[in-house]
Design an enzyme around this catalytic site. Sequence first.
Site, PDB file in Angstrom:
ATOM      1  CE  LYS A  86      40.753  45.328  41.230  1.00  0.00           C
ATOM      2  NZ  LYS A  86      40.319  46.468  42.048  1.00  0.00           N
ATOM      3  CB  SER A 112      36.795  49.758  40.017  1.00  0.00           C
ATOM      4  OG  SER A 112      35.717  49.326  40.798  1.00  0.00           O
ATOM      5  CB  ALA A 113      35.963  44.447  41.384  1.00  0.00           C
ATOM      6  CB  SER A 114      32.419  48.680  41.370  1.00  0.00           C
ATOM      7  OG  SER A 114      31.072  49.117  41.338  1.00  0.00           O
ATOM      8  CE  LYS A 115      29.256  42.671  36.432  1.00  0.00           C
ATOM      9  NZ  LYS A 115      28.372  41.604  36.020  1.00  0.00           N
ATOM     10  CE  LYS A 129      37.973  47.206  53.288  1.00  0.00           C
ATOM     11  NZ  LYS A 129      39.103  47.755  54.064  1.00  0.00           N
ATOM     12  CD  GLU A 150      43.132  47.223  44.544  1.00  0.00           C
ATOM     13  OE1 GLU A 150      42.721  47.136  45.717  1.00  0.00           O
ATOM     14  OE2 GLU A 150      42.421  46.976  43.574  1.00  0.00           O
ATOM     15  CG  ASP A 151      40.621  49.125  49.275  1.00  0.00           C
ATOM     16  OD1 ASP A 151      40.555  48.820  48.065  1.00  0.00           O
ATOM     17  OD2 ASP A 151      39.682  48.959  50.067  1.00  0.00           O
ATOM     18  CG  ASP A 184      40.241  49.592  44.193  1.00  0.00           C
ATOM     19  OD1 ASP A 184      39.525  48.944  43.422  1.00  0.00           O
ATOM     20  OD2 ASP A 184      40.064  49.630  45.432  1.00  0.00           O
ATOM     21  CG  LEU A 185      35.185  53.525  42.756  1.00  0.00           C
ATOM     22  CD1 LEU A 185      35.515  54.973  42.430  1.00  0.00           C
ATOM     23  CD2 LEU A 185      33.974  53.084  41.921  1.00  0.00           C
ATOM     24  CG  ASP A 186      34.664  49.997  48.035  1.00  0.00           C
ATOM     25  OD1 ASP A 186      34.580  50.942  48.835  1.00  0.00           O
ATOM     26  OD2 ASP A 186      34.380  48.821  48.319  1.00  0.00           O
ATOM     27  CB  VAL A 193      35.376  39.952  46.541  1.00  0.00           C
ATOM     28  CG1 VAL A 193      34.658  38.714  46.079  1.00  0.00           C
ATOM     29  CG2 VAL A 193      36.642  39.599  47.303  1.00  0.00           C
ATOM     30  CB  THR A 201      31.307  52.570  47.816  1.00  0.00           C
ATOM     31  OG1 THR A 201      32.550  52.241  47.185  1.00  0.00           O
ATOM     32  CG2 THR A 201      30.766  53.830  47.179  1.00  0.00           C
TER      33      THR A 201
HETATM   34  P1  B16 Z   1      29.437  46.147  42.425  1.00  0.00           P
HETATM   35  P2  B16 Z   1      36.703  48.054  43.988  1.00  0.00           P
HETATM   36  C1  B16 Z   1      34.634  46.462  44.567  1.00  0.00           C
HETATM   37  O1  B16 Z   1      35.135  47.732  44.218  1.00  0.00           O
HETATM   38  C2  B16 Z   1      34.281  46.439  46.037  1.00  0.00           C
HETATM   39  O2  B16 Z   1      35.443  46.573  46.835  1.00  0.00           O
HETATM   40  C3  B16 Z   1      33.613  45.128  46.369  1.00  0.00           C
HETATM   41  O3  B16 Z   1      33.237  45.094  47.728  1.00  0.00           O
HETATM   42  C4  B16 Z   1      32.379  44.956  45.460  1.00  0.00           C
HETATM   43  O4  B16 Z   1      31.747  43.715  45.720  1.00  0.00           O
HETATM   44  C5  B16 Z   1      32.829  45.029  44.011  1.00  0.00           C
HETATM   45  O5  B16 Z   1      33.470  46.264  43.778  1.00  0.00           O
HETATM   46  C6  B16 Z   1      31.664  44.886  43.043  1.00  0.00           C
HETATM   47  O6  B16 Z   1      30.842  46.010  43.152  1.00  0.00           O
HETATM   48  O7  B16 Z   1      28.449  45.315  43.161  1.00  0.00           O
HETATM   49  O8  B16 Z   1      29.160  47.631  42.493  1.00  0.00           O
HETATM   50  O9  B16 Z   1      29.616  45.676  41.000  1.00  0.00           O
HETATM   51  O10 B16 Z   1      37.346  48.034  45.330  1.00  0.00           O
HETATM   52  O11 B16 Z   1      37.264  47.019  43.026  1.00  0.00           O
HETATM   53  O12 B16 Z   1      36.653  49.429  43.379  1.00  0.00           O
HETATM   54 MG    MG Z   2      38.945  48.581  46.691  1.00  0.00          MG
END
Ligand code: B16
Ligand code: MG
Length: 218
Positions: free
Chosen positions: A145, A114-117, A45, A169-170, A9-11, A47, A17
């Site tokens: 997730k 990761s969920a992050s874009k 987190k 994963e956190d 996972d990233l964040d 999400v 972040t």
């Molecule tokens: P973005 P992860 C997640 O990263 C974050 O934990 C979560 O807080 C955030 O809303 C999500 O990425 C989307 O991020 O706005 O950058 O697309 O923990 O899945 O690496």
């Molecule tokens: Mg995370």
Amino acid sequence: MNQKAFIFDLDGVIVDTAKYHFLAWQKLAQQLGIDFTPEHNEELKGVSRVRSLEIILALGNIAASQEDKEIWLKQKNDEYLSYLVTMDESEVLPGVLPVLDYLKQHQQKIVLGSASKNARPILEKAKVIDYFDAVVDGNDVTNAKPDPEVFLQGAKKVHFPNEKCIVFEDSVAGIQAANSAGMTSVGIGEENILHEAHFVFSDFTFIDLNFIQNLINK
Ligand code: B16
Ligand code: MG
């Protein structure tokens, strides 16, 4: 040769972040007259961005049009990105690089899930992108997730069966996603919160390289 796919996972795992997500969401919440605390931030987190906004609006009992939501999502992301401008390798969390180096030296597959874009630019700024054999992020998946989609796609990209994948994963949702994919889950954080994980460590400095080698041999 024993080979596994290690999915990160990233964040909260590679970089912290979450603190920037919090500041950016808090600014928007203040503007909307919503009290948004660090405790509330825990719920965000792992999400997705869209779901995070829904959670915040629900806190303030605010019903909004799709148009307003789009504006606020952009505003939050622009604010978040402004914190990342100065990001560099010093933001990689302690203990992560020795594990990535060990995995690379031992010809293991390294994948991001990761969920992050914003995952790719963050990996680049943190100067860890070259470790990764595959990246799956918020731009690739339709189901967030605890749905296992992000990790299933990761396994597929490096052609590994799920049972040969280990996920770091956190978030609780991320641990549930890894478990339902039939993967080994390693929680990074508090044991009482991540109790569904197969293993839990407070952070990467507590992970011994023998533990990593045992995962490779398993
Ligand atoms: P973005 P992860 C997640 O990263 C974050 O934990 C979560 O807080 C955030 O809303 C999500 O990425 C989307 O991020 O706005 O950058 O697309 O923990 O899945 O690496
Ligand atoms: Mg995370």
